[in-house]
Write a protein that holds these residues in place. Structure first.
Motif, short mmCIF file in Angstrom:
data_model
loop_
_atom_site.label_atom_id
_atom_site.label_comp_id
_atom_site.label_asym_id
_atom_site.label_seq_id
_atom_site.Cartn_x
_atom_site.Cartn_y
_atom_site.Cartn_z
N ARG A 1 49.71 44.23 45.05
CA ARG A 1 49.16 43.40 43.98
C ARG A 1 50.05 43.43 42.75
O ARG A 1 50.29 42.40 42.10
N THR A 2 50.55 44.62 42.41
CA THR A 2 51.44 44.71 41.25
C THR A 2 52.76 43.99 41.52
O THR A 2 53.30 43.30 40.65
N TYR B 1 46.94 41.21 30.47
CA TYR B 1 45.79 40.40 30.86
C TYR B 1 46.18 39.00 31.30
O TYR B 1 45.42 38.32 32.00
N ARG C 1 47.42 48.32 46.31
CA ARG C 1 47.66 48.36 44.87
C ARG C 1 49.10 47.99 44.55
O ARG C 1 49.39 47.23 43.62
N VAL D 1 45.11 49.35 35.12
CA VAL D 1 45.51 48.08 35.72
C VAL D 1 44.52 46.98 35.36
O VAL D 1 43.31 47.12 35.53
N SER D 2 45.05 45.88 34.87
CA SER D 2 44.22 44.74 34.51
C SER D 2 43.72 44.06 35.78
O SER D 2 44.52 43.65 36.64
N PRO D 3 42.40 43.89 35.91
CA PRO D 3 41.88 43.20 37.10
C PRO D 3 42.28 41.73 37.13
O PRO D 3 42.28 41.11 38.20
N GLU D 4 42.63 41.17 35.98
CA GLU D 4 43.01 39.75 35.93
C GLU D 4 44.38 39.51 36.57
O GLU D 4 44.61 38.44 37.16
N THR D 5 45.30 40.48 36.45
CA THR D 5 46.67 40.24 36.88
C THR D 5 47.21 41.27 37.86
O THR D 5 48.16 40.98 38.60
N GLY D 6 46.69 42.49 37.85
CA GLY D 6 47.29 43.56 38.63
C GLY D 6 48.40 44.28 37.90
O GLY D 6 49.07 45.14 38.48
N ASP E 1 44.85 54.40 37.35
CA ASP E 1 44.24 53.30 38.09
C ASP E 1 43.42 52.41 37.16
O ASP E 1 43.37 51.20 37.33
#
Length: 520
Positions: free
Chosen positions: A125-126, A149, A122, A71-76, A68
């Motif tokens: 978002r991905t 990113y 999750r 995962v980049s918070p900028e992109t998912g 978990d």
């Protein structure tokens, strides 16, 4: 995301169709009720004690924490690796991490680590991120390297523009899992999955395999390479294919499995890869024993190598993930009791005996992973790999040469082995076939080395020097999580992957008989 090479005493000896004792029979008094799966056979969680399950659940919770955090918070988008402290992600990702994260989020939900809503959010978002990044439109495939990113290409090198068949197969595997797990997301999922055409990799008349079956290419570039690396230009499709195909039955069989499940290649494709080279090929580890069989018009050499009295159908390098990664999603030993049902338990036993008896490391589990000394390296049990150059199990590259009857004599066996490199994901892959040995091996590694952190096991341990690779690779953690999902949640990933798609592949697997055989 592996670096691919074209083509790749503990426990009682296992009978040809018998389940390991640890998985057969009624549940222990202190264990959970036995679950049944395909054809009523015991599922992976049978005969685990409460203590075992508590240990595995702890491993699962910590492993999920690392995944978990990837995962980049900028992109998912998930990155390809993260450090031991779970603070620094790598600036590189690709289609294997994409698929890995999708099946891991599903496993985390099914194990009970997160809610279904959390898993769905999750996954959504991905999927949204995947829908927005560049891809090779004619084939529908993702390129090899992206920046998690930004979602753009990692760099402007040829390597980033490569389109890998096996990496995209792992993306498709993840999509096929979440398609069944989260049907409310199917508009997003089908938009990605329906565009993927694995026929772009299939060569019906490929040399080097079983004639008539065909082989899968390693991949292609969608831009000219200028001859470095060497490629073969296809003027019709406008791409530059790598010259090799996947000729051995390793983890690369997942490309064929996915293509068959999607109805994109004929059933004879299952029989195209070599089950060892034929005995006329002297450029392999040793002369195989076996027999010729014809399946659906494809003549197959059913070859096996002898190792410590067992006959094992080899992979390219003799590594655990080659033997067992596809098995996380396809119930091969159930559908093929005379083929995979014989061979996979023997492959696991070979790894155990090599680590504990032959090399005397005290630990086992050999598979491509981070090199504790730096970089990335392939490891395996050389004697059950077709590659003459070998995947060694130690840093010193200690190999064996059984010889080839009529062409070269055997070399003396090694006097000793060096600094063996064990990767925990290999033991997790073995859970189905040797649960007691796998759990004990993992507990010993955790006890004896500083190889476990907030994100679970680190990637590898050199067991004599004690050197450790203090990173988590997405794919390796993904194999751990998939194995734990199956063990703790009733083979959930197998069921989701095969649901409604298994008839063609299942019938092919059921037909075959390998030359593999246990010790007499």
């Amino acid at each position: 995301m592996r670096r691919r090479t074209v083509i790749q005493t503990v426990g009682a000896t296992l009978g040809a169709t018998a389940l390991p004792p640890a998985l057969a029979g009624p549940a222990r008094a202190d264990g959970p009720p036995q679950r049944t799966g395909h054809n009523g056979r015991p599922k992976c969680d049978g005969r685990l004690t409460r203590s075992d399950r508590a240990t595995l659940r702890r491993y699962a919770a910590d492993t999920w924490r690392s995944l978990d955090a990837l995962v980049s918070p900028e992109t998912g988008l998930p990155g390809g690796f993260i450090d031991a402290e779970l603070t620094t992600r790598g600036h590189q990702t690709g289609p294997t991490p994409f698929g890995t994260y999708l099946w891991c989020a599903t496993a985390a939900w099914k194990i009970g680590l997160i809610s279904r809503r959390q898993a769905r959010d999750r996954v959504r978002r991905t999927l949204t991120a995947l829908s927005g990044i560049a891809y090779h439109a004619p084939s529908g495939m993702f390129h090899r390297w992206y920046d998690p990113y930004t979602g753009g290409f990692k760099d402007d090198t040829l390597a980033s523009r490569f389109v890998s068949s096996v990496d995209n197969a792992w993306t498709a595997t993840g999509l096929m899992v979440v398609e069944r797990a989260f049907p409310e997301l199917n508009v997003q999922i089908r938009a990605l999955l329906d565009r993927m055409d694995f026929d772009w990799f299939y060569v019906p008349d490929a040399p080097g395999g079983n004639a008539g079956g065909g082989l899968m290419r390693g991949g292609f570039y969608d831009v000219a390479t200028g001859g470095a690396p060497p490629t073969v230009h296809d003027p019709v499709r406008g791409v530059y294919y790598t010259p090799g195909t996947y000729g051995a039955m390793g983890e690369t069989r997942q490309v064929t499995y996915v293509a068959m499940a999607l109805g994109q290649v004929p059933d004879r494709a299952y029989f195209g890869q070599n089950r060892s080279f034929p005995p006329t090929r002297v450029d392999q580890e040793t002369k195989p024993s076996g027999f010729w069989r014809t399946y659906r018009g494809v003549q197959v050499w059913e070859g096996a190598y002898e190792y410590r009295g067992m006959k094992v159908m080899p992979t390219w390098g003799g590594s655990m993930f080659e033997f067992l990664m596809s098995n996380l999603f396809v119930p091969e030993e159930v559908w093929g009791p005379d083929s995979w049902g014989v061979n996979l338990p023997l492959a696991v036993q070979s790894q155990i005996e090599h680590g504990l008896e032959e090399a005397q490391y005290g630990y086992w589990g050999f598979s491509p992973c981070n090199n504790p000394a730096g970089g990335y390296r392939v490891y395996g049990v050389d004697a059950i790999g077709m590659n003459r150059a070998g995947y060694s199990s130690d840093q010193e590259n200690t190999l064996v040469d059984p010889g080839f009857e009529g062409h070269r004599p055997p070399a003396p066996p090694p006097a000793s082995y060096g600094d063996g490199v064990v990767t925990p994901h290999a033991a997790f892959l073995a859970l189905r076939y040797a649960p007691r040995e796998a759990i004990d091996n993992l507990r010993k590694l955790e006890r004896d080395f500083d190889c476990y952190g907030p994100g679970g096991f680190y990637d590898s341990v050199a067991v004599r020097s004690g050197q450790i690779s203090r990173e988590h690779l997405t794919l390796d953690q993904g194999m751990v999580m998939a194995a734990l999902g199956n063990a703790l949640a009733g083979d959930v990933l197998r069921d989701l992957f095969t649901m409604g798609r298994s008839a063609q592949l299942r019938s092919c697997i059921a037909e075959e008989r390998f030359a593999a055989a246990p010790r007499v």
